[in-house]
Design a protein around this motif. Structure first.
Motif, PDB file in Angstrom:
ATOM      1  N   TYR A  86      45.193 -31.882 -18.079  1.00 13.67           N
ATOM      2  CA  TYR A  86      45.750 -30.845 -17.205  1.00 13.67           C
ATOM      3  C   TYR A  86      45.625 -29.465 -17.863  1.00 13.67           C
ATOM      4  CZ  TYR A  86      49.186 -27.938 -14.819  1.00 13.67           C
ATOM      5  OH  TYR A  86      49.794 -26.904 -14.156  1.00 13.67           O
ATOM      6  N   LYS A  89      42.058 -28.252 -17.990  1.00  9.17           N
ATOM      7  CA  LYS A  89      41.651 -27.752 -16.672  1.00  9.17           C
ATOM      8  C   LYS A  89      42.186 -26.333 -16.459  1.00  9.17           C
ATOM      9  CE  LYS A  89      41.738 -29.234 -11.840  1.00  9.17           C
ATOM     10  NZ  LYS A  89      42.778 -28.574 -11.069  1.00  9.17           N
ATOM     11  N   GLU A  93      40.063 -22.323 -16.430  1.00 12.69           N
ATOM     12  CA  GLU A  93      40.144 -21.302 -15.381  1.00 12.69           C
ATOM     13  C   GLU A  93      39.979 -19.891 -15.949  1.00 12.69           C
ATOM     14  OE1 GLU A  93      43.907 -21.933 -13.445  1.00 12.69           O
ATOM     15  OE2 GLU A  93      43.264 -23.849 -12.563  1.00 12.69           O
TER      16      GLU A  93
END
Length: 153
Positions: A86, A89, A93
Motif C-alpha cells: 500500500y 503504491k 504516486e
C-alpha cells in the motif's frame, strides 16, 4: 524501556524519514529486544515520528528527482526495505508520468551523445542497458532510444 532509547529513536527519525525496518535495526543496535522493539515502534508511530507512507513518498520523490532512478529500481529498493505494498503504491504516486518520460528522454539523449565512437546498433544497445540499470522499463526505453538514434542520423 528507558526514555533515553525513545529520545535517541526520535532523533533518528526526525533527522530523515525512516522505514519501519530501518528503525527496527536501530532498536536492535541500541540493545532493545522483542516486545521492547514493538513498543518503541508503536510509540514512534503514535507520535508521528515514524510514518511508512510518508517515508515511501519521500524516498520515491528523492530517488527519482535527485538520482533519476526509474520505477523498477525504486520499487526493488522499497521492497528490500520491507515497505508495505500500500505504501509503495502511495509512494509511486510521487512520480509524474510526464516528468518520468522527460527524465528518461534526457538520460537517454546524454548517454547516446556520450557514445559517439560506437556504431549505431551497439550505441542503442548500450543506452538501453544503461537505462535498465537505472531502473527504467525496457518497453519505455527502447522506442525513445530508437527515436534519438533516428533524429541523430
Amino acid at each position: 524501556m528507558s526514555s533515553s532509547y525513545i529520545a535517541k529513536l526520535q532523533h533518528y527519525c526526525a533527522y530523515q524519514e525512516r522505514s519501519h525496518s530501518e528503525v527496527k535495526y536501530k532498536c536492535l543496535e541500541l540493545g532493545l529486544r522483542g516486545e521492547e522493539v514493538d513498543e518503541a515502534i508503536a510509540a514512534l508511530v503514535s507520535e508521528n515520528f515514524l510514518n511508512e507512507e510518508r517515508f515511501a513518498r519521500a524516498f520515491v520523490g528523492g530517488k527519482f528527482r535527485s538520482k533519476q532512478w526509474g520505477r523498477k529500481k525504486i520499487l526493488a529498493e522499497l521492497k528490500q526495505r520491507q515497505v508495505s505494498a500500500y505504501c509503495i503504491k502511495k509512494g509511486m504516486e510521487e512520480i509524474d508520468a510526464d516528468d518520468y518520460e522527460q527524465a528518461l528522454t534526457t538520460l537517454a539523449t546524454k548517454k547516446y551523445e556520450s557514445l559517439r565512437g560506437e556504431e549505431s546498433f551497439k550505441r542503442k544497445y548500450k543506452v538501453v542497458q544503461y537505462l535498465m540499470q537505472k531502473g527504467y522499463e525496457p518497453e519505455l526505453a527502447q522506442p525513445i532510444v530508437e527515436q534519438i538514434a533516428k533524429d541523430a542520423a
